[in-house]
Each structure stands twice: as C-alpha cells, then as structure tokens.
Design a protein around this motif. Sequence first.
Motif, PDB file in Angstrom:
ATOM      1  N   LEU A 203      54.950 -22.636   9.911  1.00  0.00           N
ATOM      2  CA  LEU A 203      54.811 -21.140  10.069  1.00  0.00           C
ATOM      3  C   LEU A 203      54.974 -20.856  11.606  1.00  0.00           C
ATOM      4  O   LEU A 203      55.421 -20.029  12.041  1.00  0.00           O
ATOM      5  N   GLY A 204      53.928 -21.639  12.253  1.00  0.00           N
ATOM      6  CA  GLY A 204      54.043 -21.423  13.628  1.00  0.00           C
ATOM      7  C   GLY A 204      55.087 -21.814  14.588  1.00  0.00           C
ATOM      8  O   GLY A 204      55.356 -21.166  15.403  1.00  0.00           O
ATOM      9  N   VAL A 205      55.869 -22.846  13.881  1.00  0.00           N
ATOM     10  CA  VAL A 205      57.081 -23.211  14.693  1.00  0.00           C
ATOM     11  C   VAL A 205      58.011 -22.285  14.488  1.00  0.00           C
ATOM     12  O   VAL A 205      58.772 -21.913  15.396  1.00  0.00           O
ATOM     13  N   ASN A 206      58.206 -21.898  13.239  1.00  0.00           N
ATOM     14  CA  ASN A 206      59.461 -20.921  13.018  1.00  0.00           C
ATOM     15  C   ASN A 206      59.219 -19.583  13.454  1.00  0.00           C
ATOM     16  O   ASN A 206      60.087 -18.839  13.817  1.00  0.00           O
ATOM     17  N   LEU A 207      58.110 -18.866  13.411  1.00  0.00           N
ATOM     18  CA  LEU A 207      57.609 -17.588  13.840  1.00  0.00           C
ATOM     19  C   LEU A 207      57.627 -17.397  15.378  1.00  0.00           C
ATOM     20  O   LEU A 207      58.017 -16.448  15.905  1.00  0.00           O
TER      21      LEU A 207
ATOM     22  N   ILE B  81      57.723 -20.581  18.041  1.00  0.00           N
ATOM     23  CA  ILE B  81      58.214 -21.584  18.869  1.00  0.00           C
ATOM     24  C   ILE B  81      59.734 -21.464  18.916  1.00  0.00           C
ATOM     25  O   ILE B  81      60.275 -21.658  20.069  1.00  0.00           O
ATOM     26  N   ILE B  82      60.584 -21.573  17.677  1.00  0.00           N
ATOM     27  CA  ILE B  82      61.985 -21.492  17.662  1.00  0.00           C
ATOM     28  C   ILE B  82      62.398 -20.260  18.254  1.00  0.00           C
ATOM     29  O   ILE B  82      63.506 -20.371  19.199  1.00  0.00           O
ATOM     30  N   PRO B  83      61.979 -19.013  17.942  1.00  0.00           N
ATOM     31  CA  PRO B  83      62.422 -17.879  18.727  1.00  0.00           C
ATOM     32  C   PRO B  83      62.491 -17.800  20.007  1.00  0.00           C
ATOM     33  O   PRO B  83      63.319 -17.186  20.911  1.00  0.00           O
ATOM     34  N   SER B  84      61.538 -18.508  20.800  1.00  0.00           N
ATOM     35  CA  SER B  84      61.410 -18.669  22.144  1.00  0.00           C
ATOM     36  C   SER B  84      62.221 -19.766  22.877  1.00  0.00           C
ATOM     37  O   SER B  84      61.813 -19.989  23.852  1.00  0.00           O
ATOM     38  N   LYS B  85      62.746 -20.572  21.983  1.00  0.00           N
ATOM     39  CA  LYS B  85      63.365 -21.816  22.385  1.00  0.00           C
ATOM     40  C   LYS B  85      62.497 -22.694  23.265  1.00  0.00           C
ATOM     41  O   LYS B  85      62.864 -23.444  23.913  1.00  0.00           O
ATOM     42  N   LEU B  86      61.307 -23.037  22.536  1.00  0.00           N
ATOM     43  CA  LEU B  86      60.491 -23.855  23.100  1.00  0.00           C
ATOM     44  C   LEU B  86      60.442 -25.152  22.457  1.00  0.00           C
ATOM     45  O   LEU B  86      61.068 -25.108  21.144  1.00  0.00           O
ATOM     46  N   LEU B  87      59.696 -26.149  22.717  1.00  0.00           N
ATOM     47  CA  LEU B  87      59.356 -27.500  21.989  1.00  0.00           C
ATOM     48  C   LEU B  87      58.106 -27.591  21.465  1.00  0.00           C
ATOM     49  O   LEU B  87      57.212 -26.804  21.891  1.00  0.00           O
ATOM     50  N   ASN B  88      57.873 -28.423  20.657  1.00  0.00           N
ATOM     51  CA  ASN B  88      56.656 -28.963  20.102  1.00  0.00           C
ATOM     52  C   ASN B  88      56.491 -30.483  20.466  1.00  0.00           C
ATOM     53  O   ASN B  88      57.160 -31.231  20.908  1.00  0.00           O
ATOM     54  N   GLY B  89      55.346 -30.833  20.264  1.00  0.00           N
ATOM     55  CA  GLY B  89      54.852 -32.316  20.196  1.00  0.00           C
ATOM     56  C   GLY B  89      55.349 -33.170  19.342  1.00  0.00           C
ATOM     57  O   GLY B  89      55.890 -32.655  18.327  1.00  0.00           O
ATOM     58  N   GLY B  90      55.510 -34.240  19.361  1.00  0.00           N
ATOM     59  CA  GLY B  90      55.838 -35.291  18.336  1.00  0.00           C
ATOM     60  C   GLY B  90      57.534 -35.434  17.781  1.00  0.00           C
ATOM     61  O   GLY B  90      58.202 -34.728  18.684  1.00  0.00           O
TER      62      GLY B  90
ATOM     63  N   PRO C 184      63.965 -18.388   7.684  1.00  0.00           N
ATOM     64  CA  PRO C 184      64.349 -17.083   8.066  1.00  0.00           C
ATOM     65  C   PRO C 184      63.387 -16.387   8.919  1.00  0.00           C
ATOM     66  O   PRO C 184      63.746 -15.120   9.574  1.00  0.00           O
ATOM     67  N   LEU C 185      62.105 -16.745   8.896  1.00  0.00           N
ATOM     68  CA  LEU C 185      60.952 -16.365   9.935  1.00  0.00           C
ATOM     69  C   LEU C 185      61.547 -16.466  11.367  1.00  0.00           C
ATOM     70  O   LEU C 185      60.814 -15.525  12.106  1.00  0.00           O
ATOM     71  N   SER C 186      62.147 -17.436  11.696  1.00  0.00           N
ATOM     72  CA  SER C 186      62.659 -17.492  12.936  1.00  0.00           C
ATOM     73  C   SER C 186      63.569 -16.448  13.578  1.00  0.00           C
ATOM     74  O   SER C 186      63.769 -16.403  14.882  1.00  0.00           O
ATOM     75  N   LYS C 187      64.248 -15.641  12.607  1.00  0.00           N
ATOM     76  CA  LYS C 187      64.730 -14.456  12.947  1.00  0.00           C
ATOM     77  C   LYS C 187      64.363 -13.109  13.266  1.00  0.00           C
ATOM     78  O   LYS C 187      64.643 -12.271  13.616  1.00  0.00           O
ATOM     79  N   ILE C 188      63.049 -13.190  13.043  1.00  0.00           N
ATOM     80  CA  ILE C 188      62.037 -12.032  13.147  1.00  0.00           C
ATOM     81  C   ILE C 188      61.909 -11.507  14.605  1.00  0.00           C
ATOM     82  O   ILE C 188      61.965 -10.420  14.988  1.00  0.00           O
TER      83      ILE C 188
ATOM     84  N   ILE D 276      51.721 -19.373  23.321  1.00  0.00           N
ATOM     85  CA  ILE D 276      50.283 -19.465  22.759  1.00  0.00           C
ATOM     86  C   ILE D 276      50.147 -19.392  21.328  1.00  0.00           C
ATOM     87  O   ILE D 276      49.366 -20.310  20.751  1.00  0.00           O
ATOM     88  N   TYR D 277      50.538 -18.246  20.717  1.00  0.00           N
ATOM     89  CA  TYR D 277      50.583 -17.984  19.234  1.00  0.00           C
ATOM     90  C   TYR D 277      50.995 -19.114  18.406  1.00  0.00           C
ATOM     91  O   TYR D 277      50.570 -19.501  17.486  1.00  0.00           O
ATOM     92  N   GLY D 278      52.095 -19.719  18.895  1.00  0.00           N
ATOM     93  CA  GLY D 278      52.575 -20.777  18.206  1.00  0.00           C
ATOM     94  C   GLY D 278      51.859 -22.174  18.123  1.00  0.00           C
ATOM     95  O   GLY D 278      51.764 -22.870  17.380  1.00  0.00           O
ATOM     96  N   GLY D 279      51.273 -22.376  19.214  1.00  0.00           N
ATOM     97  CA  GLY D 279      50.482 -23.510  19.693  1.00  0.00           C
ATOM     98  C   GLY D 279      49.166 -23.366  18.684  1.00  0.00           C
ATOM     99  O   GLY D 279      48.662 -24.210  18.056  1.00  0.00           O
ATOM    100  N   ILE D 280      48.572 -22.016  18.737  1.00  0.00           N
ATOM    101  CA  ILE D 280      47.374 -21.784  17.935  1.00  0.00           C
ATOM    102  C   ILE D 280      47.879 -22.167  16.621  1.00  0.00           C
ATOM    103  O   ILE D 280      46.768 -22.902  15.635  1.00  0.00           O
TER     104      ILE D 280
END
Length: 293
Positions: free
Chosen positions: A29-33, A35-44, A103-107, A121-125
């Motif tokens: 949820l955090g990734v799709n909502l 991280i993806i919309p802001s074109k950022l990356l995550n760990g691992g 689909p949440l990544s389009k919101i 910040i919110y994606g990380g949380i």
Amino acid sequence: MEKKILNMSKSEFVKKTIMIIVGSFVNALGVNLFIIPSKLLNGGLSGISLIIHYLFNLPVGLVLLVLNIPLFILSVLKTDKKFTTFSVIGTVALSLGLIILEPLSKIFHFSNDASRLLYCIYGGIISGLGLGIVFSNNGSTGGIDIISVIAKRKYNIDIGFASFIINFIIATAGSISFGIEVGLYTFIVMYVSSYFTDKVLKGFSTQKMLIIVSKKEKEVSEAIMKKINRGTTILYGEGAYSREKINIIYCIASPRQLPRIKQLVHQIDESAFISITDTSEVQGKGFVDIIGQ
C-alpha cells in the motif's frame, strides 16, 4: 495433541502467516500509494523492481517475484526451512499486494518538491509499518533479507551492515538512472521505513527506567508504590570505592509520572541519586497501565 508445523503449533503458524500477509499488503500500500507516484525507490529487491518498472514499464509485483526465485532456491540450500517458508509467504504476498493495489498508484501525482517529500515520508512510514508487522512475526519479504542472513551465517557479516551496503548500491543506481534527487529522496524513504520498522518491533510506547540510589530506600519505594501506583524492585549493590552496601530501587514509569516521582524522591531524600533512561518495550504485569497513564 495439536499438530506441529515448523516446530510451531498449527494455530501459531496460521496466526503468523495471516499477520505476514497483512504486513506485506500494508507495505505494498505504501509503495503504490506514495512511492511509485513520486517516482522514488525503496530498499531491497523492491527497489530494483521499481527501477525496472520505471525503465521498462513492467509490473513491479511480477518483477519482484521473478527476481526472488533464484534467492528462494539459495535460501532452501543455505538457510532453514522455517525462514524459507515465511520468506516465500511474505514475498508472494508482497508481490500480489503490489499487483492488486497497483490502481492506487494513479490516485496521487506529485506536482512539486514539497509534495514529493511528503510522499517520500508517508511512503516510508506505511512501508515501515508493514515490514515491522512482517518481521515481528518471524517473516521476511525475501530478497535482501535472504542475502543478509546467508552473509551472516557464512561470512559472519553483520546483517544491518549487509543491508546498508545493498541499499546504498540501490540508491546509487537510482541516482545514476534518474538523477541525484531521486537517490537522495530514496535515502529518506529508507531511513523513515527502517525507523518505523524498528518502532513496530520494539514498541511505540517509550517508557522510563529509573535507577534510584538512596539510604532511605524503604521509604522511597513505599512512597512510589502507594502514591504513584508503580511497582518497584530492590536490588542489592556495593559501592565500588567505599565498599559500602547499598540498596538500589529499580522502577519503570511513564513519562507523565516522571516529574511526580522525582519530586517525591527528593522530598524523602535530597541526596538521592536518580538515573533515568528510555526503555522501548515493557512486558509484564502493569505495563498496560503505564501506557494508559
């Protein structure tokens, strides 16, 4: 007698499996909502999957699952069955979560650097909370966790250090591919995520541990128990220099109770020595009351 699964009762195995799946979906949820919309990356490996997604527009969840297959084989050969089983459950759940919640990544769409920082910040949380739920139930999301565990067992490399090196490489790759800003924001995502993962594992409620040295230990102890309603323990010690026998009061209290305890101790014994430190997790009789006060 209840049937055992991986040296656990069936009910415990089912409970852990459900919580690992829930945590994996929260992570997704955090990734799709955000991280993806802001074109950022995550760990691992999810970070590598995001790089591939941005470059070739392939589904993140599917890429993550494919990248983990050789690591699952390695885990079967090099680690124990329990770790491998929960890693597979966590990874498959995360991959499905990324696909189902795509689909949440389009919101949301970031419009400036300020909104990107908020998403970061919110994606990380949210991702960190999800990972915390997974880890607290002996699970993992595969990828970097498998590599880190093998590195620890075979080469005695610290798991935290191995994870940091791999995440640093991912952030660097992001900087090269998409610009330095993406790499810098990715470090923020990783830090926030790891912070909240740690909070879930250790507990959000930070209590205070008091060590009180007083010659009036009985009066102080009774006053804390009666007036503050907190339990105390008497420890027996000896002064290193004077060799004098001393009694030490050990107590756990909430931050709100702290000023009252300090005032009470100094009213009874002005020369009392008080040491106060944070303690992240308290279990046992009375700890629920501490949180509520």
